[in-house]
Design an enzyme around this catalytic site. Structure first.
Site, PDB file in Angstrom:
ATOM      1  N   ASN A  86       0.841  -1.196   0.000  1.00 34.27           N
ATOM      2  CA  ASN A  86       0.000   0.000   0.000  1.00 34.27           C
ATOM      3  C   ASN A  86       0.879   1.249   0.000  1.00 34.27           C
ATOM      4  O   ASN A  86       1.990   1.233   0.538  1.00 34.27           O
ATOM      5  CB  ASN A  86      -0.914   0.003   1.232  1.00 34.27           C
ATOM      6  CG  ASN A  86      -1.829  -1.210   1.265  1.00 34.27           C
ATOM      7  OD1 ASN A  86      -2.090  -1.818   0.225  1.00 34.27           O
ATOM      8  ND2 ASN A  86      -2.288  -1.581   2.438  1.00 34.27           N
TER       9      ASN A  86
ATOM     10  N   HIS B 179       6.011  -0.432  -2.530  1.00 33.48           N
ATOM     11  CA  HIS B 179       5.488   0.283  -3.703  1.00 33.48           C
ATOM     12  C   HIS B 179       5.533   1.786  -3.515  1.00 33.48           C
ATOM     13  O   HIS B 179       4.856   2.527  -4.228  1.00 33.48           O
ATOM     14  CB  HIS B 179       4.051  -0.170  -4.008  1.00 33.48           C
ATOM     15  CG  HIS B 179       3.989  -1.566  -4.557  1.00 33.48           C
ATOM     16  ND1 HIS B 179       2.809  -2.276  -4.649  1.00 33.48           N
ATOM     17  CD2 HIS B 179       4.956  -2.406  -5.022  1.00 33.48           C
ATOM     18  CE1 HIS B 179       3.055  -3.461  -5.161  1.00 33.48           C
ATOM     19  NE2 HIS B 179       4.347  -3.583  -5.385  1.00 33.48           N
TER      20      HIS B 179
ATOM     21  N   CYS C 255      12.698  20.348  -8.158  1.00 31.01           N
ATOM     22  CA  CYS C 255      13.307  19.587  -7.068  1.00 31.01           C
ATOM     23  C   CYS C 255      13.862  20.553  -6.022  1.00 31.01           C
ATOM     24  O   CYS C 255      14.547  21.528  -6.375  1.00 31.01           O
ATOM     25  CB  CYS C 255      14.442  18.710  -7.612  1.00 31.01           C
ATOM     26  SG  CYS C 255      15.377  17.888  -6.311  1.00 31.01           S
TER      27      CYS C 255
ATOM     28  N   CYS D 234      18.000  19.715  -6.329  1.00 31.04           N
ATOM     29  CA  CYS D 234      18.849  20.018  -7.509  1.00 31.04           C
ATOM     30  C   CYS D 234      18.186  21.030  -8.430  1.00 31.04           C
ATOM     31  O   CYS D 234      18.786  21.457  -9.421  1.00 31.04           O
ATOM     32  CB  CYS D 234      19.154  18.723  -8.291  1.00 31.04           C
ATOM     33  SG  CYS D 234      17.741  18.068  -9.214  1.00 31.04           S
TER      34      CYS D 234
HETATM   35  N1  APR Z   1     -10.598  -7.140   4.769  1.00 36.09           N
HETATM   36  C1  APR Z   1      -9.702  -8.039   4.295  1.00 36.09           C
HETATM   37  N2  APR Z   1      -9.458  -8.216   2.975  1.00 36.09           N
HETATM   38  C2  APR Z   1     -10.133  -7.438   2.107  1.00 36.09           C
HETATM   39  C3  APR Z   1     -11.091  -6.475   2.527  1.00 36.09           C
HETATM   40  C4  APR Z   1     -11.301  -6.347   3.927  1.00 36.09           C
HETATM   41  N3  APR Z   1     -12.188  -5.465   4.417  1.00 36.09           N
HETATM   42  N4  APR Z   1     -11.605  -5.881   1.415  1.00 36.09           N
HETATM   43  C5  APR Z   1     -10.991  -6.442   0.351  1.00 36.09           C
HETATM   44  N5  APR Z   1     -10.119  -7.383   0.758  1.00 36.09           N
HETATM   45  C6  APR Z   1      -9.239  -8.217  -0.066  1.00 36.09           C
HETATM   46  C7  APR Z   1      -9.838  -8.628  -1.389  1.00 36.09           C
HETATM   47  O1  APR Z   1     -10.553  -9.855  -1.253  1.00 36.09           O
HETATM   48  C8  APR Z   1      -8.582  -8.809  -2.259  1.00 36.09           C
HETATM   49  O2  APR Z   1      -8.083 -10.134  -2.164  1.00 36.09           O
HETATM   50  O3  APR Z   1      -8.098  -7.440  -0.369  1.00 36.09           O
HETATM   51  C9  APR Z   1      -7.568  -7.847  -1.639  1.00 36.09           C
HETATM   52  C10 APR Z   1      -7.329  -6.600  -2.469  1.00 36.09           C
HETATM   53  O4  APR Z   1      -6.733  -7.009  -3.686  1.00 36.09           O
HETATM   54  P1  APR Z   1      -6.274  -5.879  -4.721  1.00 36.09           P
HETATM   55  O5  APR Z   1      -7.362  -4.884  -4.888  1.00 36.09           O
HETATM   56  O6  APR Z   1      -5.729  -6.582  -5.915  1.00 36.09           O
HETATM   57  O7  APR Z   1      -5.084  -5.105  -3.963  1.00 36.09           O
HETATM   58  P2  APR Z   1      -3.581  -5.580  -3.762  1.00 36.09           P
HETATM   59  O8  APR Z   1      -3.488  -7.054  -3.674  1.00 36.09           O
HETATM   60  O9  APR Z   1      -3.032  -4.777  -2.649  1.00 36.09           O
HETATM   61  O10 APR Z   1      -2.885  -5.091  -5.141  1.00 36.09           O
HETATM   62  C11 APR Z   1      -1.493  -5.261  -5.256  1.00 36.09           C
HETATM   63  O11 APR Z   1      -1.484  -4.028  -7.326  1.00 36.09           O
HETATM   64  O12 APR Z   1      -2.319  -2.256  -8.472  1.00 36.09           O
HETATM   65  C12 APR Z   1      -1.229  -2.710  -7.803  1.00 36.09           C
HETATM   66  O13 APR Z   1       0.376  -1.403  -6.746  1.00 36.09           O
HETATM   67  C13 APR Z   1      -0.955  -1.831  -6.638  1.00 36.09           C
HETATM   68  O14 APR Z   1      -0.147  -2.442  -4.468  1.00 36.09           O
HETATM   69  C14 APR Z   1      -1.130  -2.755  -5.443  1.00 36.09           C
HETATM   70  C15 APR Z   1      -0.904  -4.128  -6.045  1.00 36.09           C
END
Ligand code: APR
Length: 223
Positions: free
Chosen positions: A85, A102, A129, A132
């Site tokens: 995140n 990230h 910046c 620089c």
């Molecule tokens: N509690 C627990 N889990 C949850 C909740 C909740 N309240 N709400 C959603 N989720 C879960 C979903 O089921 C899903 O598996 O969180 C996950 C979110 O998945 P993504 O939206 O794909 O997010 P993430 O896995 O963090 O994405 C990874 O992708 O876009 C890039 O850089 C961005 O860091 C990100 C990376």
């Protein structure tokens, strides 16, 4: 040492959107336009509008019980905390060491000299910046196609963990998505704490909202 990888689901109950759930961020925005170096080069204003909005959301959000439970865990047991995140809710919940693989929304980066500093209220493509003077300032977040931060430190800690836990992540974006397989290859037990099964292969899974299952799990460890 407990290795914890977190994703957008950890901050969902703080009001910050996830990416791939129904109504997720990537269902509203074209990631190639707002989360790639090419997108930024083509249209920096659109990209900064996207990040300025997300930054304002993150700044007005509050850490939830799951963030606070992980901060408590880190104070009670040796814990290596890695987040995908770009919000800083774990830091604001009191976690002392968070590896932002990230990047983070509250900082900007100079593409020319590599300096990082606290992001201004509104990022502007014509900012200079502070170190620089180059007009090469960008959000300090890792875009698709770029190398995440801290991979050497992540791999070194992953290999010596006693437990690998993935929280609130769909396990779709590498290299983070590969950490569970790396842990399993080292014979390390793996646990998924998620709203629903992500489809990844874990020894154990507990499913439900993070603000319920994460504190419950931490309470078991820190009883
Ligand atoms: N509690 C627990 N889990 C949850 C909740 C909740 N309240 N709400 C959603 N989720 C879960 C979903 O089921 C899903 O598996 O969180 C996950 C979110 O998945 P993504 O939206 O794909 O997010 P993430 O896995 O963090 O994405 C990874 O992708 O876009 C890039 O850089 C961005 O860091 C990100 C990376």
């Amino acid at each position: 040492m407990i290795f914890v990888l977190t994703g957008a689901g950890l901050s969902a109950e703080s009001g910050l959107g996830t990416f791939r759930d129904q109504g997720g961020i990537w269902t509203k925005y074209d990631l190639s336009k707002v989360a790639t170096p090419e997108g930024y080069a083509a249209d920096p204003s659109t990209v900064l509008d996207f990040y300025n909005a997300r930054r304002a959301n993150a700044a007005s959000a509050e850490p939830n019980a799951a963030h606070r439970a992980l901060a408590r865990l880190q104070g009670a047991r040796e814990t290596f905390l890695v987040t995908q995140n770009v919000d800083t809710l774990l830091d604001r919940a009191g976690a002392a060491q968070v590896l932002h693989m990230h990047g983070r929304l509250d900082q900007v980066l100079c593409n020319k000299c590599g300096a990082r500093w606290h992001a201004p209220e509104i990022m502007d493509p014509f900012d200079h910046c502070e170190h620089c003077g180059a007009q090469a300032v960008r959000p300090d977040v890792v875009w698709f196609g770029e190398m995440p931060h801290g991979l050497d430190e992540i791999e070194a800690n992953l290999s010596r963990a006693s437990l690998f836990v993935a929280i609130g992540t769909s396990g779709t974006v590498y290299p983070a998505a590969g950490f569970v397989e790396m842990a399993a290859a080292h014979g390390i037990p793996t646990l998924e704490l998620n709203l629903e099964p992500s489809g990844g292969v874990f020894d154990e899974g507990r499913y439900g909202p993070a603000t319920g299952i994460v504190p419950a799990w931490v309470n078991e460890l820190c009883a």
